[in-house]
Design a protein around this motif. Structure first.
Motif, PDB file in Angstrom:
ATOM      1  N   LYS A 127       0.833  -1.207   0.000  1.00 53.11           N
ATOM      2  CA  LYS A 127       0.000   0.000   0.000  1.00 53.11           C
ATOM      3  C   LYS A 127       0.866   1.256   0.000  1.00 53.11           C
ATOM      4  O   LYS A 127       0.536   2.260  -0.646  1.00 53.11           O
ATOM      5  N   LEU A 128       1.976   1.191   0.728  1.00 53.12           N
ATOM      6  CA  LEU A 128       2.913   2.308   0.775  1.00 53.12           C
ATOM      7  C   LEU A 128       3.468   2.610  -0.621  1.00 53.12           C
ATOM      8  O   LEU A 128       3.488   3.773  -1.053  1.00 53.12           O
ATOM      9  N   ILE A 129       3.904   1.571  -1.326  1.00 55.91           N
ATOM     10  CA  ILE A 129       4.468   1.749  -2.668  1.00 55.91           C
ATOM     11  C   ILE A 129       3.432   2.324  -3.626  1.00 55.91           C
ATOM     12  O   ILE A 129       3.716   3.232  -4.409  1.00 55.91           O
ATOM     13  N   ARG A 130       2.218   1.803  -3.558  1.00 59.69           N
ATOM     14  CA  ARG A 130       1.137   2.310  -4.414  1.00 59.69           C
ATOM     15  C   ARG A 130       0.923   3.806  -4.197  1.00 59.69           C
ATOM     16  O   ARG A 130       0.878   4.590  -5.138  1.00 59.69           O
ATOM     17  N   ARG A 131       0.797   4.216  -2.934  1.00 60.17           N
ATOM     18  CA  ARG A 131       0.552   5.630  -2.625  1.00 60.17           C
ATOM     19  C   ARG A 131       1.735   6.503  -3.025  1.00 60.17           C
ATOM     20  O   ARG A 131       1.566   7.603  -3.555  1.00 60.17           O
ATOM     21  N   TYR A 132       2.944   6.011  -2.766  1.00 58.77           N
ATOM     22  CA  TYR A 132       4.146   6.789  -3.071  1.00 58.77           C
ATOM     23  C   TYR A 132       4.289   7.015  -4.581  1.00 58.77           C
ATOM     24  O   TYR A 132       4.502   8.143  -5.039  1.00 58.77           O
ATOM     25  N   HIS A 150      -1.962  11.725  -1.339  1.00 56.14           N
ATOM     26  CA  HIS A 150      -1.268  10.437  -1.451  1.00 56.14           C
ATOM     27  C   HIS A 150      -0.074  10.362  -0.506  1.00 56.14           C
ATOM     28  O   HIS A 150       0.201   9.300   0.060  1.00 56.14           O
ATOM     29  N   VAL A 151       0.636  11.470  -0.352  1.00 57.65           N
ATOM     30  CA  VAL A 151       1.792  11.478   0.546  1.00 57.65           C
ATOM     31  C   VAL A 151       1.361  11.257   1.993  1.00 57.65           C
ATOM     32  O   VAL A 151       2.001  10.507   2.749  1.00 57.65           O
ATOM     33  N   VAL A 152       0.260  11.882   2.398  1.00 62.49           N
ATOM     34  CA  VAL A 152      -0.261  11.673   3.756  1.00 62.49           C
ATOM     35  C   VAL A 152      -0.551  10.186   3.979  1.00 62.49           C
ATOM     36  O   VAL A 152      -0.160   9.603   4.992  1.00 62.49           O
ATOM     37  N   HIS A 153      -1.216   9.562   3.012  1.00 61.01           N
ATOM     38  CA  HIS A 153      -1.534   8.146   3.141  1.00 61.01           C
ATOM     39  C   HIS A 153      -0.277   7.281   3.134  1.00 61.01           C
ATOM     40  O   HIS A 153      -0.176   6.304   3.882  1.00 61.01           O
ATOM     41  N   SER A 154       0.690   7.636   2.303  1.00 55.72           N
ATOM     42  CA  SER A 154       1.921   6.843   2.252  1.00 55.72           C
ATOM     43  C   SER A 154       2.666   6.915   3.581  1.00 55.72           C
ATOM     44  O   SER A 154       3.224   5.908   4.042  1.00 55.72           O
ATOM     45  N   LEU A 155       2.657   8.075   4.220  1.00 58.74           N
ATOM     46  CA  LEU A 155       3.305   8.210   5.523  1.00 58.74           C
ATOM     47  C   LEU A 155       2.577   7.396   6.583  1.00 58.74           C
ATOM     48  O   LEU A 155       3.206   6.836   7.494  1.00 58.74           O
ATOM     49  N   HIS A 156       1.258   7.317   6.477  1.00 57.47           N
ATOM     50  CA  HIS A 156       0.494   6.481   7.408  1.00 57.47           C
ATOM     51  C   HIS A 156       0.892   5.012   7.255  1.00 57.47           C
ATOM     52  O   HIS A 156       1.082   4.310   8.254  1.00 57.47           O
ATOM     53  N   HIS A 157       1.039   4.556   6.012  1.00 59.66           N
ATOM     54  CA  HIS A 157       1.446   3.166   5.789  1.00 59.66           C
ATOM     55  C   HIS A 157       2.880   2.935   6.264  1.00 59.66           C
ATOM     56  O   HIS A 157       3.187   1.877   6.814  1.00 59.66           O
ATOM     57  N   LEU A 158       3.734   3.925   6.065  1.00 61.81           N
ATOM     58  CA  LEU A 158       5.108   3.823   6.544  1.00 61.81           C
ATOM     59  C   LEU A 158       5.139   3.737   8.071  1.00 61.81           C
ATOM     60  O   LEU A 158       5.901   2.958   8.653  1.00 61.81           O
ATOM     61  N   ALA A 159       4.290   4.526   8.716  1.00 60.38           N
ATOM     62  CA  ALA A 159       4.201   4.516  10.182  1.00 60.38           C
ATOM     63  C   ALA A 159       3.694   3.167  10.681  1.00 60.38           C
ATOM     64  O   ALA A 159       4.230   2.587  11.629  1.00 60.38           O
ATOM     65  N   ARG A 160       2.639   2.653  10.039  1.00 62.13           N
ATOM     66  CA  ARG A 160       2.086   1.359  10.443  1.00 62.13           C
ATOM     67  C   ARG A 160       3.115   0.240  10.233  1.00 62.13           C
ATOM     68  O   ARG A 160       3.243  -0.667  11.055  1.00 62.13           O
ATOM     69  N   LEU A 161       3.855   0.322   9.140  1.00 60.13           N
ATOM     70  CA  LEU A 161       4.905  -0.655   8.859  1.00 60.13           C
ATOM     71  C   LEU A 161       5.964  -0.645   9.973  1.00 60.13           C
ATOM     72  O   LEU A 161       6.415  -1.704  10.437  1.00 60.13           O
ATOM     73  N   ALA A 162       6.337   0.544  10.428  1.00 57.76           N
ATOM     74  CA  ALA A 162       7.336   0.679  11.489  1.00 57.76           C
ATOM     75  C   ALA A 162       6.834   0.074  12.805  1.00 57.76           C
ATOM     76  O   ALA A 162       7.589  -0.573  13.534  1.00 57.76           O
ATOM     77  N   VAL A 163       5.562   0.291  13.110  1.00 56.65           N
ATOM     78  CA  VAL A 163       4.983  -0.256  14.346  1.00 56.65           C
ATOM     79  C   VAL A 163       4.991  -1.784  14.307  1.00 56.65           C
ATOM     80  O   VAL A 163       5.382  -2.449  15.271  1.00 56.65           O
ATOM     81  N   LEU A 188       8.898  13.592   9.702  1.00 56.60           N
ATOM     82  CA  LEU A 188       8.468  13.789   8.309  1.00 56.60           C
ATOM     83  C   LEU A 188       7.007  14.219   8.253  1.00 56.60           C
ATOM     84  O   LEU A 188       6.647  15.118   7.494  1.00 56.60           O
ATOM     85  N   TYR A 189       6.193  13.566   9.043  1.00 56.82           N
ATOM     86  CA  TYR A 189       4.759  13.870   9.085  1.00 56.82           C
ATOM     87  C   TYR A 189       4.538  15.304   9.565  1.00 56.82           C
ATOM     88  O   TYR A 189       3.733  16.051   9.006  1.00 56.82           O
ATOM     89  N   GLU A 190       5.284  15.696  10.584  1.00 56.72           N
ATOM     90  CA  GLU A 190       5.187  17.072  11.092  1.00 56.72           C
ATOM     91  C   GLU A 190       5.608  18.078  10.030  1.00 56.72           C
ATOM     92  O   GLU A 190       4.978  19.131   9.867  1.00 56.72           O
ATOM     93  N   GLU A 191       6.676  17.755   9.316  1.00 56.48           N
ATOM     94  CA  GLU A 191       7.163  18.654   8.266  1.00 56.48           C
ATOM     95  C   GLU A 191       6.102  18.859   7.181  1.00 56.48           C
ATOM     96  O   GLU A 191       5.894  19.968   6.695  1.00 56.48           O
ATOM     97  N   LEU A 192       5.448  17.766   6.821  1.00 57.32           N
ATOM     98  CA  LEU A 192       4.412  17.854   5.791  1.00 57.32           C
ATOM     99  C   LEU A 192       3.254  18.734   6.251  1.00 57.32           C
ATOM    100  O   LEU A 192       2.720  19.548   5.496  1.00 57.32           O
ATOM    101  N   LEU A 193       2.866  18.591   7.515  1.00 63.27           N
ATOM    102  CA  LEU A 193       1.699  19.309   8.029  1.00 63.27           C
ATOM    103  C   LEU A 193       1.984  20.763   8.391  1.00 63.27           C
ATOM    104  O   LEU A 193       1.169  21.645   8.120  1.00 63.27           O
ATOM    105  N   TYR A 194       3.147  20.998   9.014  1.00 57.92           N
ATOM    106  CA  TYR A 194       3.361  22.298   9.661  1.00 57.92           C
ATOM    107  C   TYR A 194       4.442  23.174   9.038  1.00 57.92           C
ATOM    108  O   TYR A 194       4.607  24.316   9.440  1.00 57.92           O
TER     109      TYR A 194
END
Length: 287
Positions: A127-132, A150-163, A188-194
């Protein structure tokens, strides 16, 4: 509360088809029960429909009854498509448990065997690769808002993968988990948002940083897929799509396969057809 709702689940508990009855009570400011005061979760071996939900009112309160089959529950646990189920199983009070089915299920979830983790990491990575890849294509076409999504979703998948890599199941509060485990992904997520950079610049930097992190996760994220593909000399695409262990990847399979080819983990084998100059495009693990 339990006395009032007992007649609802008592009959179910007496049936041989019922594996377990659990109660999840609403906690203050919690989103777990979808605003219901209590959720009754009944797990059954088989049913005409995999999910049956009914709502009740009592004493100015409301309750939800969820009857789910064992097969549906296992699918949720494998694919992670119902994230609340993990927390329900974790905090629920067990009212009835046939042959310790629920106790053993909870123990298995806590232990999180490596093979189960490997499959879940593979699915998150796909899912991460698809979104990226889709996000990057949109970015290159200057569709920045769609690329951002798509980047927001890819970061979510990256985060879930890490967990999952750290031996835990991703919860609803996945960013709280990731902040402790892999702060670089959280940053990275913070950088994207803020970030105060313009959106185009933010995305450009995120794609560069994400590419490095994705590369670092490739070995773990593709281990299950490579193991399965390694069982045969080569595969036609339709054979891959019909392989039982790989069916959960189906939506993202084509994109993931091209990624594996790009990273030289899989190679293309051309096999002659009856048509001159036309070949069957097959795939095999690059050894």
């Amino acid at each position: 509360m339990e006395d009032i709702l007992r007649p609802i689940y008592q009959e179910r508990a007496s049936q041989l088809n019922t594996l377990g009855v659990l109660v999840v009570e609403k906690k203050q400011k919690s989103i777990l029960t979808d605003s219901f005061d209590v959720v009754l979760l009944i797990i059954v071996k088989e049913a005409e429909k995999p999910i049956f939900i009914k709502h009740y009112s009592y004493n100015d309160k409301k309750a939800a009854l969820h009857i789910i089959t064992e097969a549906k529950l296992q699918k949720w646990l494998l694919l992670g498509t119902n994230r609340k189920i993990f927390e329900w199983l974790d905090i629920a009070k067990i009212i009835f448990d046939r042959n310790e089915y629920v106790v053993n299920l909870k123990k298995e979830l806590q232990d999180f065997p490596f093979n189960g983790r490997k499959v879940k990491m593979g699915l998150e990575f796909a899912k991460l690769i698809r979104r990226y890849i889709d996000g990057k294509a949109l970015f290159e076409n200057q569709q920045y808002l769609d690329a951002y999504n798509h980047v927001v979703h890819s970061l979510h998948h990256l985060a879930r993968l890490a967990v999952i890599e750290n031996g835990l199941h991703p919860e609803l509060t996945v960013w709280h988990q990731v902040k402790q485990m892999e702060p670089e992904i959280y940053k990275l997520y913070e950088e994207l948002l803020y970030s105060e950079e313009i959106l185009e610049k933010r995305l450009e930097l995120l794609f560069l940083a994400s590419e490095f992190l994705i590369h670092s996760k490739t070995s773990l994220g593709t281990a299950h897929m490579i193991d399965v593909l390694g069982k045969k000399e080569y595969w036609m695409f339709n054979e891959i799509m019909q392989e039982a262990e790989l069916i959960p990847y189906s939506v993202d399979m084509a994109v993931l396969l091209e990624y594996l080819i790009d990273k030289h983990l899989v190679e293309v084998i051309n096999i002659e057809t009856k048509g001159q100059g036309v070949f069957h495009r097959c795939y095999r693990v690059n050894k």
